[in-house]
Design a protein around this motif. Structure first.
Motif, PDB file in Angstrom:
ATOM      1  N   ASP A 165     -13.138   6.193   1.785  1.00  0.00           N
ATOM      2  CA  ASP A 165     -13.382   4.752   1.801  1.00  0.00           C
ATOM      3  C   ASP A 165     -13.438   4.154   0.401  1.00  0.00           C
ATOM      4  O   ASP A 165     -14.482   3.672  -0.039  1.00  0.00           O
ATOM      5  CB  ASP A 165     -14.693   4.481   2.535  1.00  0.00           C
ATOM      6  N   ALA A 166     -12.310   4.147  -0.302  1.00  0.00           N
ATOM      7  CA  ALA A 166     -12.333   3.720  -1.697  1.00  0.00           C
ATOM      8  C   ALA A 166     -10.970   3.239  -2.158  1.00  0.00           C
ATOM      9  O   ALA A 166      -9.971   3.362  -1.444  1.00  0.00           O
ATOM     10  CB  ALA A 166     -12.777   4.889  -2.567  1.00  0.00           C
ATOM     11  N   VAL A 167     -10.946   2.713  -3.361  1.00  0.00           N
ATOM     12  CA  VAL A 167      -9.680   2.479  -4.057  1.00  0.00           C
ATOM     13  C   VAL A 167      -9.245   3.803  -4.652  1.00  0.00           C
ATOM     14  O   VAL A 167     -10.031   4.749  -4.725  1.00  0.00           O
ATOM     15  CB  VAL A 167      -9.859   1.420  -5.160  1.00  0.00           C
ATOM     16  N   VAL A 168      -8.005   3.889  -5.058  1.00  0.00           N
ATOM     17  CA  VAL A 168      -7.507   5.127  -5.671  1.00  0.00           C
ATOM     18  C   VAL A 168      -7.184   4.858  -7.138  1.00  0.00           C
ATOM     19  O   VAL A 168      -6.942   3.717  -7.529  1.00  0.00           O
ATOM     20  CB  VAL A 168      -6.260   5.652  -4.932  1.00  0.00           C
ATOM     21  N   ALA A 218     -10.373  -2.945 -12.315  1.00  0.00           N
ATOM     22  CA  ALA A 218      -9.111  -3.647 -12.076  1.00  0.00           C
ATOM     23  C   ALA A 218      -8.595  -3.439 -10.663  1.00  0.00           C
ATOM     24  O   ALA A 218      -7.577  -3.998 -10.284  1.00  0.00           O
ATOM     25  CB  ALA A 218      -8.051  -3.176 -13.072  1.00  0.00           C
ATOM     26  N   ALA A 219      -9.327  -2.660  -9.867  1.00  0.00           N
ATOM     27  CA  ALA A 219      -8.799  -2.225  -8.570  1.00  0.00           C
ATOM     28  C   ALA A 219      -8.970  -3.238  -7.444  1.00  0.00           C
ATOM     29  O   ALA A 219      -8.350  -3.099  -6.395  1.00  0.00           O
ATOM     30  CB  ALA A 219      -9.463  -0.913  -8.162  1.00  0.00           C
ATOM     31  N   GLY A 220      -9.821  -4.239  -7.630  1.00  0.00           N
ATOM     32  CA  GLY A 220     -10.040  -5.177  -6.544  1.00  0.00           C
ATOM     33  C   GLY A 220     -10.582  -6.502  -7.044  1.00  0.00           C
ATOM     34  O   GLY A 220     -10.957  -6.635  -8.219  1.00  0.00           O
ATOM     35  N   ALA A 238      -3.924  -1.765   0.304  1.00  0.00           N
ATOM     36  CA  ALA A 238      -2.458  -1.731   0.368  1.00  0.00           C
ATOM     37  C   ALA A 238      -1.883  -0.521  -0.373  1.00  0.00           C
ATOM     38  O   ALA A 238      -0.935   0.123   0.102  1.00  0.00           O
ATOM     39  CB  ALA A 238      -1.882  -3.020  -0.210  1.00  0.00           C
ATOM     40  N   ALA A 239      -2.457  -0.192  -1.542  1.00  0.00           N
ATOM     41  CA  ALA A 239      -1.952   0.954  -2.310  1.00  0.00           C
ATOM     42  C   ALA A 239      -2.123   2.253  -1.536  1.00  0.00           C
ATOM     43  O   ALA A 239      -1.268   3.140  -1.585  1.00  0.00           O
ATOM     44  CB  ALA A 239      -2.670   1.043  -3.659  1.00  0.00           C
ATOM     45  N   VAL A 240      -3.228   2.357  -0.789  1.00  0.00           N
ATOM     46  CA  VAL A 240      -3.468   3.558   0.014  1.00  0.00           C
ATOM     47  C   VAL A 240      -2.516   3.587   1.209  1.00  0.00           C
ATOM     48  O   VAL A 240      -1.962   4.635   1.561  1.00  0.00           O
ATOM     49  CB  VAL A 240      -4.932   3.613   0.478  1.00  0.00           C
ATOM     50  N   ALA A 241      -2.318   2.441   1.850  1.00  0.00           N
ATOM     51  CA  ALA A 241      -1.406   2.373   2.989  1.00  0.00           C
ATOM     52  C   ALA A 241      -0.009   2.858   2.605  1.00  0.00           C
ATOM     53  O   ALA A 241       0.662   3.554   3.381  1.00  0.00           O
ATOM     54  CB  ALA A 241      -1.353   0.949   3.523  1.00  0.00           C
ATOM     55  N   ALA A 242       0.420   2.517   1.394  1.00  0.00           N
ATOM     56  CA  ALA A 242       1.732   2.979   0.929  1.00  0.00           C
ATOM     57  C   ALA A 242       1.745   4.499   0.753  1.00  0.00           C
ATOM     58  O   ALA A 242       2.711   5.170   1.129  1.00  0.00           O
ATOM     59  CB  ALA A 242       2.080   2.289  -0.391  1.00  0.00           C
TER      60      ALA A 242
END
Length: 231
Positions: A98-101, A110-112, A191-195
């Motif tokens: 459950d995070a940004v990457v 800068a991630a969100g 979105a980055a994770v979905a990709a």
């Protein structure tokens, strides 16, 4: 035997995994919860994002761990993702909870869209990100007792780790990975994770709980980790 290295997110230490570790060990695996520099019992130690990456690498190498599943939660996904590249063939799998990457050359802030607010909080608190209050945990599937436990154990998070850029040697999409979405926190991954999840080595998992599943659903979280290890 799989060796799980467990790294909690901002404000937390190794103690955050106390309810998850027993199920992993009961299944016959090693479990190694890690406190990052500057947090919990390591409060006061110099800390930055690359120091946190090295914390993870050092634990794996010092204990000579093999067949390693690295588990990062929230903020710690950023150093864990970098450490995964650096431990070479010791790595079996990575679980991002459950995070940004991490993005090469970019800091956590800068991630969100919340990054500006985090940076301002750090600037206003002598270089530290102050822990959340009890009210901030509403709607995350936690009991009052669990919220009290988190708030009581949390320590200010070193701000340098949030503004130091990540350094990736290769694309994250090449890692064998599972991304766990906690549905009460967000119904869909970033979105980055979905990709990344469209690639052949990334797998998706979900839990109907909030952002802190090691407290709200520790046994279900352990099940997800064991399933990831078996991939």
């Amino acid at each position: 035997m799989t060796e799980f290295v467990l790294v909690a997110g901002a404000w937390l230490g190794s103690w955050a995994w106390d309810d998850v570790v027993p199920d992993l060990r009961a299944a016959g695996h090693g479990a190694h919860p890690l406190t990052l520099s500057g947090l919990a019992e390591r409060r006061g130690e110099p800390a930055g994002q690359q120091a946190h990456v090295q914390d993870v690498v050092d634990l794996v190498e010092r204990r000579d761990l093999r067949d390693v599943v690295l588990v990062g939660h929230s903020y710690s996904v950023v150093p864990v993702g970098q450490a995964a590249e650096r431990i070479g063939d010791r790595l079996a799998h990575v679980v991002f909870v459950d995070a940004v990457v991490p993005v090469d050359g970019e800091p956590f802030v800068a991630a969100g869209p919340w990054g500006k607010e985090v940076a301002e909080a750090v600037a206003a608190n002598v270089g530290f990100w102050p822990p959340l209050t009890a009210a901030d945990f509403a709607g995350q599937g936690l009991t009052d007792e669990q919220i009290t436990r988190i708030v009581a154990g949390a320590t200010p998070h070193p701000g340098g780790s949030l503004t130091e850029p990540a350094a990736l040697a290769r694309p994250l999409g090449e890692l064998p990975a599972t991304y766990l979405t906690c549905l009460l926190d967000s119904p869909e991954p970033p979105a980055a994770v979905a990709a990344l999840l469209t690639g052949p080595t990334w797998h998706a998992a979900e839990l109907r709980t909030g952002h802190w599943p090691m407290f709200s659903e520790p046994r279900e979280l352990a099940r997800v980790l064991l399933e990831a290890a078996a991939r």
